[in-house]
Write a protein that holds these residues in place. Structure first.
Motif, mmCIF file in Angstrom:
data_model
loop_
_atom_site.group_PDB
_atom_site.id
_atom_site.type_symbol
_atom_site.label_atom_id
_atom_site.label_comp_id
_atom_site.label_asym_id
_atom_site.label_seq_id
_atom_site.Cartn_x
_atom_site.Cartn_y
_atom_site.Cartn_z
ATOM 1 N N ILE A 72 0.857 -1.024 0.067
ATOM 2 C CA ILE A 72 0.152 -0.216 0.003
ATOM 3 C C ILE A 72 0.959 1.283 -0.051
ATOM 4 C CG2 ILE A 72 -1.981 -1.191 0.985
ATOM 5 C CD1 ILE A 72 -1.253 0.462 3.678
ATOM 6 N N PRO A 73 0.211 2.397 -0.648
ATOM 7 C CA PRO A 73 1.196 3.743 -0.670
ATOM 8 C C PRO A 73 1.213 4.195 0.851
ATOM 9 C CG PRO A 73 -1.007 3.883 -1.475
ATOM 10 C CD PRO A 73 -0.728 2.443 -1.570
ATOM 11 N N THR A 74 1.982 5.003 0.915
ATOM 12 C CA THR A 74 2.401 5.612 2.463
ATOM 13 C C THR A 74 1.833 7.125 2.358
ATOM 14 O OG1 THR A 74 4.539 5.809 2.163
ATOM 15 C CG2 THR A 74 3.906 4.190 3.256
ATOM 16 N N GLN A 75 1.303 7.473 1.458
ATOM 17 C CA GLN A 75 0.834 8.859 1.040
ATOM 18 C C GLN A 75 -0.567 8.857 0.367
ATOM 19 O OE1 GLN A 75 4.366 10.225 -1.210
ATOM 20 N NE2 GLN A 75 4.455 11.875 0.320
ATOM 21 N N ASP A 76 -1.517 9.834 0.830
ATOM 22 C CA ASP A 76 -2.620 9.993 0.109
ATOM 23 C C ASP A 76 -3.429 8.684 0.164
ATOM 24 O OD1 ASP A 76 -2.299 12.542 -0.395
ATOM 25 O OD2 ASP A 76 -1.477 12.211 -2.325
ATOM 26 N N GLN A 77 -3.338 7.898 1.412
ATOM 27 C CA GLN A 77 -4.132 6.768 1.547
ATOM 28 C C GLN A 77 -5.807 6.845 1.287
ATOM 29 O OE1 GLN A 77 -3.043 4.554 4.954
ATOM 30 N NE2 GLN A 77 -0.996 3.908 4.282
ATOM 31 N N GLY A 404 12.478 18.110 9.132
ATOM 32 C CA GLY A 404 12.638 17.960 7.800
ATOM 33 C C GLY A 404 12.504 16.595 7.367
ATOM 34 N N PHE A 405 11.923 15.785 8.392
ATOM 35 C CA PHE A 405 11.466 14.327 8.065
ATOM 36 C C PHE A 405 10.172 14.372 7.435
ATOM 37 C CE2 PHE A 405 14.191 11.204 10.610
ATOM 38 C CZ PHE A 405 15.139 11.996 10.843
ATOM 39 N N GLN A 406 9.885 13.494 6.442
ATOM 40 C CA GLN A 406 8.649 13.175 5.850
ATOM 41 C C GLN A 406 7.917 11.915 6.722
ATOM 42 O OE1 GLN A 406 8.285 12.309 1.688
ATOM 43 N NE2 GLN A 406 10.256 13.534 1.292
ATOM 44 N N LEU A 407 6.840 12.319 7.390
ATOM 45 C CA LEU A 407 6.113 11.383 8.124
ATOM 46 C C LEU A 407 5.025 10.826 7.395
ATOM 47 C CD1 LEU A 407 5.632 10.273 11.111
ATOM 48 C CD2 LEU A 407 4.528 12.224 11.795
ATOM 49 N N ARG A 408 5.180 9.578 6.883
ATOM 50 C CA ARG A 408 4.217 9.054 6.219
ATOM 51 C C ARG A 408 2.875 8.313 6.900
ATOM 52 N NH1 ARG A 408 6.223 8.151 1.092
ATOM 53 N NH2 ARG A 408 7.876 9.837 0.333
ATOM 54 N N GLN A 409 2.258 7.637 6.026
ATOM 55 C CA GLN A 409 1.347 6.911 6.830
ATOM 56 C C GLN A 409 1.720 5.511 6.671
ATOM 57 O OE1 GLN A 409 -1.509 8.530 3.524
ATOM 58 N NE2 GLN A 409 -2.994 9.013 5.112
ATOM 59 N N PRO A 410 1.073 4.690 7.508
ATOM 60 C CA PRO A 410 1.647 3.220 7.974
ATOM 61 C C PRO A 410 1.591 2.385 6.624
ATOM 62 C CG PRO A 410 0.005 3.755 9.431
ATOM 63 C CD PRO A 410 -0.081 5.148 8.224
ATOM 64 N N GLY A 411 2.606 1.326 6.895
ATOM 65 C CA GLY A 411 2.664 0.202 5.890
ATOM 66 C C GLY A 411 4.328 -0.265 5.798
ATOM 67 N N CYS A 412 4.396 -1.415 5.016
ATOM 68 C CA CYS A 412 5.609 -2.028 4.904
ATOM 69 C C CYS A 412 6.575 -1.131 4.192
ATOM 70 C CB CYS A 412 5.603 -3.419 4.198
ATOM 71 S SG CYS A 412 4.746 -4.407 5.160
ATOM 72 N N SER A 413 6.308 -0.270 3.219
ATOM 73 C CA SER A 413 6.866 0.708 2.715
ATOM 74 C C SER A 413 8.377 0.241 2.097
ATOM 75 C CB SER A 413 7.061 1.763 3.670
ATOM 76 O OG SER A 413 7.748 3.028 3.092
ATOM 77 N N ALA A 414 9.435 1.134 2.323
ATOM 78 C CA ALA A 414 10.544 1.165 1.851
ATOM 79 C C ALA A 414 11.424 -0.287 2.189
ATOM 80 C CB ALA A 414 11.624 2.063 1.768
ATOM 81 N N CYS A 415 10.905 -1.127 3.051
ATOM 82 C CA CYS A 415 11.387 -2.236 3.590
ATOM 83 C C CYS A 415 11.522 -3.186 2.453
ATOM 84 C CB CYS A 415 10.529 -2.891 4.823
ATOM 85 S SG CYS A 415 11.330 -4.644 5.312
#
Lengths: 471, 200
Positions: A72-77, A404-415
């Motif tokens: 799943i995307p971690t932006q605009d869920q 300056g961190f991008q705080l994203r929405q939950p998910g497995c993401s870049a792992c």
């Protein structure tokens, strides 16, 4: 039943194993009953399809819990998923759960998140259970004193159909860690240290019980990080005897009522290895020997202390030298090189290994009032909606954004980079995830595994550094 | 659907000497989005077989016509990493029925067995001998007798039994799977649920 003499006492593993054996097949495996089955969008579709083709119903739908996390995307869920194939997988999961009456905490659900983060935080994972999921990091749940392990899709199908699996009893290893950790050394460093010592296959065929006063003094979040990565040394799973820390953690969890908690407590208290229990292998570690760890290669066993140099080729086993050269070439690093000072491009704080509230707090405490290095892209991806919400309530979100961190929405993401969160070719990423395999975070991406503290320090300075110098 | 039953195999082999071949190499995660079991063979070892522009990598042994066959010989700890069964599907779909290795990662081994892909375990010494011989003589024939659980290479005068429990052997010879067995004991499972034992 286990072949161990009762007079000798039983291991925690055996106590749980024996209570879940439906029957044993002569000259074959045992039939193991499964209490909890977690499913997600990537490794379940073929299992449901196959059951439907054979017209087999789901046997115990209320013991199955589903989430969408891997692709799943971690932006605009709130928007439809752009990637057609990912959208199809998520849609199929939704349909399968609806058809088979399985509880789904899908994208947008207030309890959505990475399967190994939400299971414990919702109180679905409880001591003494057998837990499986079509994901190798299911070992995470062992932190609660469970037999928890990853399975393939054919096995997902078996559990959906019968709530059972055919399993051979693994050998049991105990790793006892005692003593005081150095300041700035986290549980991620403990497990990276162990994997570097035992190698990426040093525990193949074993289940590991982690014990000792260092482990006892860890929070549940920290214990989960250790059990999570026990698979990275080849172990089937890792487990830790439940104690007051465990019981306290489980209070007031969404799917564990106070009544049930009270009822289970005396049973949970019997879950420990008897003093006289014997193990197939025992390892003792002095916690004071462990430094913050960093990986330089392409498997999680290729790690060194933050102040150490990459091993020389001549010190590597002859049979492994070709692979070693290949790994260093992939990473763009040289034998004998110091990791400290290496220029990095990305920082990823997330994954089922290190995306819990405690991990976010560690990062926030460290970066408060600091700014990330200009050339670094820093992503922080909470493990669940609940973690994300709590982070906002505690002001962590503001600290991260200010730095300056991008705080994203939950998910497995870049792992595992199944979604858009990919590290570009050749770029270095300091990652709190669990695998630095070639291509794992993107084609030709270079992954450096580390603790959340080391990752946060790299984000601030723009290079690998010893966070303890900045504390 | 995977063809079931695996009895005798007589074939040449492909040597892949790397150790710790992980499932991200066997099939990268970006190819896990299909919802069927078929077709993953096209993506087997994708980032080894193709360069980043999608052209065939001539250095990869799988792209060299001299080596082919139903048997893959690999360095130790094959299949470590993720639990993705897509790795076993991809290998089987590509045309391999056997992997010879000195030891396999646990989850991968189960996934292989569940797809009638034989994880054949021999000593590291034998693996090295086979890797070297097959690399030098790609036409070398290996024979696997499932009923006897025996690996033979006549040219090397090698006749080696390999470990396999009798339950699994019978599954391979008869094309039975674990699911069929578990469904056959459903009443016993229900009975177990009604009389759950307590920890001692």
């Amino acid at each position: 039943m286990s072949g161990k003499l009762n007079l000798m006492g039983k291991t925690l593993f055996d106590k749980i194993w024996e209570c879940h054996i439906v029957k044993e097949i002569e000259e074959g495996p045992s039939v193991l009953y499964i209490d909890r089955h977690y499913i997600h969008e990537v490794t379940s579709p073929q299992a449901f399809r196959s059951l439907e083709e054979k017209n087999i119903p789901v046997f115990r739908p209320h013991q199955v819990w589903a989430t969408a996390d891997h692709n799943i995307p971690t932006q605009d869920q709130h928007l439809p998923i752009k990637d057609t194939l990912s959208a199809q997988q998520v849609q199929l999961l939704t349909e399968n759960c609806r058809k088979h009456n399985i509880k789904l905490m899908g994208i947008g659900h207030p309890f959505n998140g990475i399967v190994h983060v939400i299971g414990p935080e919702l109180g679905i994972t409880q001591p003494g259970m057998t837990i499986v999921c079509g994901d190798s990091h299911t070992s995470t749940h062992g932190a609660f004193g469970c037999l928890a392990f990853g399975i393939g899709t054919s096995e997902v199908e078996m559990v959906l159909a019968t709530q059972c699996l055919l399993q051979h009893r693994p050998k049991i290893m105990r790793i006892q860690i005692d003593g005081q950790l150095q300041p700035g050394v986290l549980s991620k460093d403990i497990i990276l240290y162990l994997i570097a010592r035992l190698s990426t296959n040093g525990a193949t065929g074993y289940f590991i019980e982690f014990a000792g006063d260092t482990i006892r003094n860890l929070s549940m979040e920290a214990r989960m990080t250790i059990c999570n990565m026990s698979i990275e040394m080849g172990a089937r799973g890792g487990l830790i005897a439940p104690d007051e820390t465990t019981f306290t953690y489980l209070r007031n969890r969404e799917f564990l009522s106070d009544e049930e908690w009270e009822k289970q407590l005396p049973i949970w208290k019997t879950l420990y290895s008897d003093p006289a229990a014997s193990f197939d292998k025992e390892i003792r570690i002095n916690a004071a020997d462990i430094s913050p760890m960093i990986t330089y290669g392409t498997n999680p066993g290729m790690g060194v202390g933050i102040g150490d140099k990459i091993p020389l080729l001549k010190d590597v086993e002859a049979s492994a030298q070709k692979d070693y050269r290949h790994a260093l070439a992939y990473m763009g690093l040289n034998e004998g090189q110091a990791m400290n000072g290496l220029h990095i491009d990305y920082v990823f704080i997330g994954s089922c290994t290190n995306a819990r509230i405690e991990d976010l707090r560690i990062v926030a405490d460290f970066i408060k009032g600091k700014k990330k290095s200009e050339h670094v892209t820093a992503w922080i991806v909470p493990g669940s909606k609940q973690v994300a919400e709590q982070a906002e309530q505690e002001g962590i979100g503001t600290i991260l954004r200010d730095a300056g961190f991008q705080l994203r929405q939950p998910g497995c993401s870049a792992c595992l980079a199944m979604n858009e969160d990919k590290i570009p070719e050749g770029k270095y990423c300091v990652s709190t995830s669990n695998r630095n395999f070639e291509g794992r975070q993107g084609i030709n991406a270079r992954t450096i595994l580390a603790s959340p503290l080391t990752a946060a320090a790299a984000a601030i300075t723009g290079h690998i550094c010893d966070a303890r110098m900045l504390l | 659907m995977t063809s079931k039953k695996l009895t005798n195999i007589i074939s040449t082999a492909v040597p892949l000497p790397a150790e710790n071949i992980d499932t991200d190499q066997i099939i990268p995660a970006r190819f896990l989005k299909a919802t069927h079991r078929e077709g993953f063979g096209n993506h087997l070892f994708y980032d080894w077989r193709y360069n980043n522009k999608g052209a065939l990598n001539p250095d990869c042994i799988l792209n060299q016509p001299a080596w082919s066959g139903r048997i893959l010989i690999a360095g130790k700890n094959f299949g470590c990493g993720s639990s993705r069964e897509h790795a076993a599907w991809a290998i089987k779909d590509y045309g391999f029925d056997v992997i010879i290795c000195s030891f396999f990662a646990d989850i991968f081994r189960n996934n292989a067995l569940n797809n009638f892909l034989l994880p054949l375990q021999v000593s590291e010494e034998v693996v090295q001998q086979l890797l070297q011989t097959v690399t030098a003589y790609p036409s070398l024939i290996l024979e696997i007798d499932m009923a006897q659980t025996l690996l033979s290479v006549r040219e090397l005068n090698l006749h080696l039994p390999f470990p396999m429990n009798s339950y699994k052997k019978s599954c391979f010879l008869n094309g039975h799977d674990d699911l069929a067995y578990l469904l056959s004991i459903k009443e016993e499972i229900k009975n177990f649920e009604r009389n759950r034992p307590v920890y001692k």
